[in-house]
Each structure stands twice: as C-alpha cells, then as structure tokens.
Design an enzyme around this catalytic site. Structure first.
Site, PDB file in Angstrom:
ATOM      1  N   LYS A  93      -7.732  -7.389  -1.981  1.00  0.00           N
ATOM      2  CA  LYS A  93      -6.380  -7.294  -1.414  1.00  0.00           C
ATOM      3  C   LYS A  93      -6.403  -7.943  -0.027  1.00  0.00           C
ATOM      4  O   LYS A  93      -7.384  -7.787   0.715  1.00  0.00           O
ATOM      5  CB  LYS A  93      -5.973  -5.818  -1.307  1.00  0.00           C
ATOM      6  N   SER A 145       1.929  -1.237  -2.855  1.00  0.00           N
ATOM      7  CA  SER A 145       1.765  -2.521  -2.201  1.00  0.00           C
ATOM      8  C   SER A 145       0.639  -3.383  -2.766  1.00  0.00           C
ATOM      9  O   SER A 145       0.605  -4.591  -2.508  1.00  0.00           O
ATOM     10  CB  SER A 145       1.511  -2.303  -0.715  1.00  0.00           C
ATOM     11  N   SER A 204      -0.058   3.126  -3.196  1.00  0.00           N
ATOM     12  CA  SER A 204      -0.154   1.665  -3.315  1.00  0.00           C
ATOM     13  C   SER A 204      -1.256   1.154  -4.234  1.00  0.00           C
ATOM     14  O   SER A 204      -1.301  -0.045  -4.530  1.00  0.00           O
ATOM     15  CB  SER A 204      -0.338   1.034  -1.931  1.00  0.00           C
TER      16      SER A 204
END
Lengths: 95, 485, 478
Positions: B76, B151, B175
C-alpha cells in the site's frame, strides 16, 4: 450547537488551509451533516468514565541515551522544495 | 500461475518449478495489461522489482531461502519504501521519494519478498471507496463500475484481480477488512501494536494498524508471520515473544463459541449480506461451533466517536505537510502564511481537508471536553462492551460491511453515507482488537460478501484457524472475478 | 501610590543528554546546519518519537532536588501550531500531567534567604532555529536544535523585584548545573527565562494583568528587562491606561520591551495527549536509583558550612555557587577548625576567585590546588606568615612555584614571631624615636602607627604584626 461560516473560516485558518467563500460554504454544509452524526455522542451519560487515549493499557517504553543517527542532510534535502547552504528556505519569517 | 496462493508459490519456488524472476515477470505483465483499467497501482518499477527477484533467486541458490523468499508482494502506498515514490494517494506527496523503509517493508524485504509496486489508496487512508485518491479511483475487479472499498482499495483489487498474490494494507476504521470484503479476498487487522507503525504514514495514530491482505487465511498467516514483530522505533509496538500465526490452522472448530451481536443487524444491512453471513454461521454450526447471542450496546456510537478521534489525531498528524521540507509547495504565494495555506489547500483533497477541519474544530478551545474527551470516554465504553462479550464467546462474527460494493460516485457526495459504510468495522479499531474479513458468498448481482471475524486481543492465530477451517469446508475464497484469467 | 511588583519565571533548561529527547540524533552545539537532524527531527512522514531515558532521569533528579512530587504517570501532549522551525506542526510537551509538580527553591537575596515555590517542571522538545540573514529575502531553517530535550521550570509568582527574580534565576542556574541536568551555558541558549511581570497597588490581594517577557538569555538582560517593564507598567497605569495581557520581547540595545502579540491573537494550541506516546511511568526502582545518585544539594552544603565554620549566609552562598567550588572548599578545609575554615573561605572567595575571573577559567582549572591553598592558610593560622606575605605566597603558587612551605623557605618570607628577638628590635626602635614615643604618650595615636612602621621596616616586613602591636603597647604603657 450550530456551526457557522465563521467557525469554518477560523478552523481553516488554524489548520492553515486556504478556503474561498464557495469552499467555506460547501464545507459548512458538509460539516454540519457530520456534526449531526457526531452529536449522537451527547445522548450517553459518560460521568465517571476514564477517557481512553490509547488502544493499549500499557506504559511508555524508553530508549537509552545514545546517539544512533548520523548526518543525513544530503539525502533528506534532495527531496526538499527549496534549500540553500544546508538550510531549508521559507518566505521571510517576521517576529 | 498468478492464480496460485502464497503457499503454492512457496512450494513452486522451493521445488524449482519456477524462479522468482519468472514469477515477477508474470505479475508485472499482468499489471501491465490490467492496471490501466483497474487503477490498482500508483507506482510500478519493473526494473527494481526484477533486481529484487534476481537477488531472491541468488539467495535461494545460496541455500538461504525462507518460506516467502522470491514471492512478489504489493505494498500500500502508505508505507515508506526507500527509493520508491510514496504518495499516500495524495497530491501533497505526489513527488515524495521516501528516503527510508517502513518497518513492514524492511521485514518483507528481509524475508526475501519482491516489491511489485505501490498500490492506490484513499488519500491519507481517509475513505471507504478509494475514490479520494489523487491518482484516480480503483475499480472493483468483480464489477468495474463499483468501488473496491477503501482505503486499501488498490491492495484489495490487486489481490482480487491476481495482479499480486498478496499485499500489505492498513486499517484505521476498517480499511483492510472493508475492501477485502468488497473484493472477495481475505484481510486481517491485527491487535493494535502487533505490527510496527514505523514508516507507515500516520492517519490516526491510536487506531492505525497494518496487516496482510491475501486470498486465503493461510496466506494471511504466512504474511503476518513476516509483518509482525517488535520494533523499538515505535513506542506503541508490543515487545512480545515471536508467534507462529499458522500454528493453530489445523485445529477443529468444534466447541468454538461464536458471539453474534444483535447490534450487527442494524438498519441499512443489505438482505443479501445478511443471508450470506447467516449461511456462514450455519456452516460453522455444521463444523461443531456453537452460537451465543451477545450485545455491544455502545457500538452504535462507534461511528460518531471515530469521527471525532480519528480527525482530531489526523489534523495534528498532517500538520507536518507544510511545504517546507518535502512534498508539495504551492508555486505562488505572497508570504509564509499564504505559502502554508495555498500549499495545504492545493496538496490535500476535499475529504482530507474536511477531516482536518473536523479534527481542528473538536480540539479547539472550548470544544475539547464536549467532543474529544467525551469521545475518549465512549471509546472506553465500547472497549468494555467487547471485554464483556469475550467472557461469553471465543470470536465474534458478523458482516464486514453493511452492503456489497457500491457504485462509483454513489456515496461520494454525502460524507455521512460514506462514513456509515464502516459501521461494523470501526468499533474494533477503537478497542484495539484484531479483526478480519473472509469471503462468504455473493449478492444477487454477483458481488462478494465478507464475513467479519473479531477476536480477543492477540487471538490472531485462533482467528486464522477459524477462518481456515471455514475455507477447508467452502470455496468462496477460490472464486475469481470474471474476465481475469 | 506605592506599587508592588509580582514576578513569576518560566525557565527552559536544556537537558544535558547526548541524544535528543525523541530521536537518536546528537545534541552537540554548533554543527553545520541540519547535519544533526534525523528523520524524526525533520518530521519525515511515518517516523515516530521514542522517549530518551536520560531526559526522564534528569527531570526526576531536578524534581527530587526541589522536593517536588514526581508524577507517575505523566502524559505527553501535542501543542499544535504552525511555524517553520517546528517541523511536525506540533511540539511534544507535557500539559495536564507534568512529570514534576510543586517543590520549592531557596534563594539568597543579599544576606537573606527566601523561598520561591515552583508550580511544575515538564519535559518537552526544543524547536529548530530560524536564521533571518538574507537568503534572497527568505528565511533559512536549521533543525539541528529541533528535538533537543528541555525541562520547562515554572515558578509561582513569588518574586517581588528584579533583584529577587535574578536571585531565583541564579539559584536555579546553580542547581541545574549542580545536579548535572543542564550545562547552564546561557550564550548557547541552554538556560533561558521568560518573565511574567505585573504590578499592583501595595496591599492589594488581586494580581495585576501580566505581560510575559520572552527569551531572556542573561541575568543582566533579565534584570534590565524586568526593571524597564515594571516602570513602563507603572507609568501606563498612572497615566490612566490599563495593561493588556501580552507577550513582549526585550531589546538589549534599546533596553526596552516591545509587544510581540496580545492575548487576542494568542494561539489556540489544541493540546491533546500524544497518541504516539503512552503514559510515562516512574517506577519506585527508578526513583530510588535517581535518589541514590543525588549529590548533596547546595542548601545542605551551605548549612553545613555555616554550622561548621561559622560562615555567613553570604559567604556560604559564594562557596556553593557551583558544586566544584563547594568541593574545593571542602577539600581545602578538611579537618580545619572554625578559624582556619573561615580563612580558607575568605581566600577562595577573595584572591582565588579574583584570579579565576581574571583568567576566565573555572575552579576545576585552578592552578592552586585545594591542599596547596590549605598549606598556605595553615601558615597564616600558625603565624608563620602574615596575610600580606600570604598574597605573595599565593601569587607564587599560582605561578607554579610549588607549595607554600617551599615558597616561604625559598623567599625567606618567614615572619619573626620570636618575642625575645622582637623585644630587642622594639627597644632599639623606641630608643631611636624618642619624639614619636613622646607624641604617643601625649595622646597622638598616629605616632603609634609610625612606630609599628619603623619595626616593620627594620624587619623588612617579616615581623608578626600582632606581636609587634602587643609589645609596643606594653612598652609604651610601661
């Protein structure tokens, strides 16, 4: 309590975010909705409850007083917007 | 080969059925083909990845390979990765080449894993749909007009689309779990403090926790074994004995007490989601588990509490982005104040600004007690609810998300609607508990449904066991989005 | 109207750790810009603070030294504001629960002692430096100092004059060096004071509106700034203007204070507990360890010196200006009686201190060691040399001439204390100065001094003056 346009401008100034009138107006509408949600908190009696600041009920771990970091200026300043003579440059600060 | 699990890839590499370079090539090719449509990756650097793969192959030849040596992985874009662009999904960091590695990145590299690229995400991890990214939305591989969740939407979609066998994610209010649910993969948010936050760009420090995203519970365990561990550079990192998170996988779940909170049946829960979750619980019953009704009476307040605490911490955490030492600086300004204001107005997107304003407001003079302190008190009540519940059950189950993937743009106009999509996941972060999501079926439109499993503190191995046993009995986790391979 | 001045001080003492409070970067002064600022200090995205044990121990040591309560837990909070020398956009400090709470400091004002109450002392990090020299109209930021550990020591508004405020600051300065928590280097900014000053009509129970004078880095400036500020405030009030709460700066060139900001534009710092730092616990073991390593404090040393040698508060105060000086005195006066002890004190506060000042060195570099000094004092005490001769001996010792006895022997400085010999000399002088003898007997006291002078001249200054006096008086009376 009702949020005002002045609140939005004051908070935006504290947070150092430029907002024009249109943005402030739009933000006011959305923040009012969000605070509508947040106000649900006021319904619960929280007297006598200890605030919970951390996810763990632990105490701080300390590090020994030793130097572990050397000069990394060149690497760090390679990604800086503006530097001169090893200094970060900003618009003139007036005290 | 790109449909293989970490476990299978590990075996292939160990037996010499393929090399890391071959494997990396294959994933890079696939990313090359599909990333334009899906938007999973912000940065791909094939040369760098292949160099790492070569090094991994050399390590293997030298007889120094671990279980994940040579296996590609996506990070990420919230994790600082030395020499790689690390944007956090923001214009503010669109030019930020990280000068150091996050602890998670260090550990994955030390295990010989190959960085495939940096995945797209909601800006500064603030979002539940991946639509707040400066680099554009990520599309859900199951249906391109829907969101992958957020997210960690890029990581989730990349794993779902087989662009990476696994990925790292972070979870502040859901997330990891919510995008895992919406893309039909597995994701685990460990107990707060199990994975170091060092080098993970902070959103809400007391809630943020990194974790693995993969296609099976077993793969989550393999990756968590690498990611977890004490780090002296994070004062909240827990100094505990090393665990093998795979150790309990074979255990039977007979006798497992599953707690079902009545509050999870709130208004807004899609019938298809509820049906799939009910079916999963029925499956567990078949496997010998028992079900107990529990109550988390304050869970309904977790969203308001979260939207005080997380923005408050974020407003402060994001003050360092001021255009002075790195990142975006406005091109034109009249003085210092103007430089700050323009830099931050240009560098941050609408959702990030909104949360900074909320956070600044609730911390400001005269409002602190009514909002921030009250929210912290409610946070304790929420944590106490879980403690009481775990007196009666071993794990808590329910839906991960009230709906399956929603359409792009469907909720972006109304922040409150968007915030409520994390209604089932947020309480877990507030309490600091571990939580995970695994696929448990589909809705009528063919979109995946996630089952959330919440464990007590440090019960990750148990949760993985519970998930693994389900995956031995079902095949939801093996389903592939249409048109992927 | 008579005005009463009310002063409280906030002092920032830089803690003498080798590394920063939350990072492993060095704290040494004077390095090239930004070469001692690591990722934590420049607030890279993703970095985190880890607290330095050395800073905590120094804070505890200070707390114990002033008899304060050591809070456990204490809490780190974020003080949020934007400034280019503050890389995170917040300063990590302590707000609601500081590590040190309460305590007192005994302060000497002239020959009297006063007690100043302390409110608290808390740990925090320093900011970087803004360099305003021209960089094409811009300001340069050096973050070497960012993250340097500070102990902010806050007093109650217990001082009533600039003199008292300076005495407090000096006592604090002595103490932090004494217990090795701060090097006290004021030029380098290691010890700096903010003064909260207000005035009120004598006898009034309510406090006047205060103005805060920021960043005073010398005792002289502290004195001048307060004196100016007090006169300014009295002038304003007497002219019918109310004092506005404000922060002001002192300009050493003009000797005046000038407004920085009023309360209206005071910051809204949005303090909240730092989520990156858990509560700081001070265990009983740590407390005991710090207590065990604590040196005897200035106040106790002063009391001992006064009791043992009959020194005045003032003299004892001079000898406890630093721990090294007190140790020097202790070494010099070891086993001495009160008279010898007092002589040692006088020599240290007098000739020795003057020499040290002249050469700009401190007691550790003294060219006359404690036992050397004592050797000389012993010869004064036993009458071998006079005080006047001792000055020569001291100078010779300073110049590297060896111990007092060697110098006395080499220079033939031994004083004539043999009463038989002195009697003969006195008789001879009286015989040769019949006129003076007559004058003295006629009541002219001056003539006596002249006769003493004659004896000293004959002995080339070596006669024991006290003995000469005694013999002369006896013979003149006879």
């Amino acid at each position: 309590m009702a949020l005002t346009l002045d609140d939005v401008r004051r908070v935006a100034h504290l947070a150092r975010i430029a907002v024009d009138d249109a943005e402030a107006g739009a933000a006011l509408g959305q923040l009012t909705r969000v605070f509508g949600l947040i106000e649900q908190m006021q319904a619960v009696d929280v007297s006598g409850i200890e605030p919970m600041a951390h996810a763990q009920d632990l105490v701080l771990r300390l590090r020994p007083d030793v130097v572990t970091e050397g000069d990394q200026r060149e690497r760090f300043q390679a990604i800086a917007p503006e530097v001169d003579a090893g200094l970060y440059l900003v618009p003139k600060v007036i005290e | 080969m790109s449909n293989a699990t970490l476990k299978e890839l590990s075996l292939k590499l160990a037996t010499g059925a393929c090399s890391s370079v071959e494997l990396t090539h294959e994933y890079l090719n696939k990313i090359n083909r599909l990333n334009n449509d899906l938007g999973c990756f912000i940065t791909v650097d094939g040369e760098r990845s292949l160099a790492q793969a070569q090094a991994a192959d050399a390590q293997r030849s030298a007889g120094r390979a671990g279980p994940l040596t040579g296996i590609p992985l996506a990070h990420k874009d919230i994790f600082c990765t030395q020499g790689w662009l690390t944007t956090c999904g923001s214009r503010m960091l669109a030019n930020f080449v990280a000068p150091y590695d996050a602890h998670v990145v260090e550990r994955c590299s030390a295990a010989g894993m190959v960085t495939l690229g940096k995945t797209n995400m909601d800006e500064f991890a603030m979002g539940s749909s991946n639509e707040t990214s400066y680099f554009g939305p990520v599309r859900n591989p199951w249906h391109r007009e829907t969101v992958p969740g957020g997210s960690s939407g890029g990581s989730a979609a990349a794993v779902a689309a087989r662009l990476a066998p696994a990925a790292t994610g972070t979870d502040t209010g859901g997330s990891i779990r919510q995008p895992a649910a919406l893309t039909g993969i597995c994701g685990l948010k460990p107990t707060y403090g199990v994975v170091s936050r060092y080098g993970m760009i902070a959103f809400a420090s007391s809630l943020d926790q990194a974790g693995p995203m993969a296609r099976t519970a077993e793969d989550l365990g393999l990756l968590l074994n690498v990611m977890a561990g004490f780090d002296a550079r994070d004062s909240t990192s827990l100094d505990r004995p090393t665990e093998d998170y795979l150790r309990d996988l074979p255990r039977s779940v007979a006798g497992l007490r599953i707690g079902l909170p009545q509050e999870f049946l709130a208004a807004g829960l899609a019938p298809d989601v509820q049906r799939a979750v009910d079916a999963a619980v029925a499956e567990y019953r078949k496997l010998g588990a028992t079900v107990v009704d529990i109550s988390l009476p304050n869970m309904g307040l977790s969203v308001p509490v979260y939207y005080v605490l997380a923005p408050a911490e974020a407003s402060s955490n994001l003050s360092r982005f001021d255009g002075v030492r790195y990142g975006h600086r406005a091109a034109e300004y009249t003085d210092l104040l103007d430089m700050y204001k323009r830099t931050r107005a240009e560098g941050f997107g609408a959702e990030v600004k909104r949360r900074i304003l909320i956070g600044t407001y609730v911390l400001s003079h005269g409002y602190y007690d009514a909002y921030y302190i009250r929210a912290q008190k409610l946070r304790r009540l929420i944590a106490q609810d879980f403690a009481a519940a775990f007196q009666k059950c071993d794990v808590i189950m329910g839906p991960t998300s009230p709906t399956t993937a929603f359409r792009l743009g469907e909720k972006s106009a109304d922040p409150v609607q968007m915030y409520l999509s994390d209604i089932y996941t947020i309480a877990v972060n507030l309490a600091g508990l571990p939580g995970m999501s695994i696929p448990c079926g589909f809705d009528g439109g063919g979109l995946p449904v996630g089952l959330q499993i919440i464990g007590n503190y440090f019960d990750e191995a148990r949760m993985l066991n519970v998930a693994h046993q389900y995956q031995l009995a079902t095949d939801w986790h093996l389903k592939m989005p249409p048109g992927i391979e | 109207m008579k005005w009463e001045v009310v002063i409280g001080l906030e002092t920032h003492a830089q803690l003498s750790t080798v590394s920063k409070i939350f990072s492993g970067a060095p704290t040494a002064f004077g390095a090239a810009p930004n070469t001692q600022a690591c990722g934590v200090d420049i607030a890279l995205p993703g970095v985190l603070p880890v607290l330095n044990t050395g800073a905590v121990e120094r804070a505890i040591r200070f707390g114990l030294a002033v008899g304060a309560k050591i809070n456990s837990p204490s809490i780190f909070a974020r003080k949020n504001y934007f400034y280019p020398d503050l890389p995170k956009g917040y300063q990590i400090s302590q707000y609601e629960l500081p590590i040190v709470e309460g305590g007192t400091l005994t302060v000497q004002v002239g020959d009297a002692e006063r007690t100043v109450r302390l409110t608290r002392a808390h740990l925090e990090e320093d900011a970087g430096k803004s360099l305003h020299e021209d960089f094409h109209g811009q300001t340069g930021i050096d973050l070497n100092r960012a993250g340097t550990p500070l102990l902010e020591i806050v007093s109650e508004p217990d001082m009533r004059s600039a003199e008292e405020a300076v005495a407090y600051a000096k006592a604090l300065h002595t103490l932090v060096r004494w217990i090795d928590v701060c090097d006290g280097n004021m030029q380098e900014g290691s010890f700096r004071c903010d003064a909260n000053v207000s005035v009120r009509p004598q006898g009034s129970a309510t406090l006047g509106t205060r103005r805060e004078i920021k960043n005073l880095n010398s005792f002289r400036f502290l004195q001048q700034a307060i004196e100016y500020e007090v006169q300014w405030q009295i002038g304003e009030i007497e002219d019918g203007r109310a004092i506005q709460q404000a922060t002001v700066l002192f300009d050493p060139d003009s000797g005046e204070t000038r407004m920085m900001r009023t309360k209206e534009d005071a910051h809204d710092y949005r303090y909240f507990p730092d989520p990156d730092l858990l509560p700081l616990e001070v265990t009983a073991e740590r407390l005991a360890a710090v207590r065990a390593a604590m040196p005897v404090l200035p106040q106790a040393r002063r009391e001992k010196f006064a009791a043992q040698y009959g020194l005045t508060v003032y003299d004892a105060g001079l000898l406890t200006a630093s721990r090294e000086l007190a140790d020097y005195f202790d070494a010099a006066a070891v086993g001495a009686d009160a008279r010898t002890g007092k002589l040692c004190a006088n020599w240290i506060s007098g000739a020795l201190s003057a020499r040290l000042n002249e050469e700009g060195i401190d007691i550790a570099q003294s060219r006359v060691g404690a036992s050397q000094l004592r050797g000389m004092v012993d010869r004064i005490a036993d009458g071998t040399i006079s005080g006047k001769m001792a000055k020569d001996v001291f100078d010779a010792m300073w110049a590297g001439g060896g111990d007092a006895d060697q110098i006395i022997a080499a220079k033939g400085l031994k004083q004539i204390s043999d009463s038989g010999e002195l009697e003969k000399i006195v008789d001879q002088v009286l015989a040769e100065n019949a006129q003076q003898m007559a004058d003295f007997r006629a009541g002219k006291e001056k003539a006596f001094n002249s006769l003493v002078g004659q004896v000293m001249k004959v002995t080339r200054g070596k006669a024991n003056p006290q003995q000469v006096n005694d013999i002369l008086r006896r013979k003149l009376a006879g």
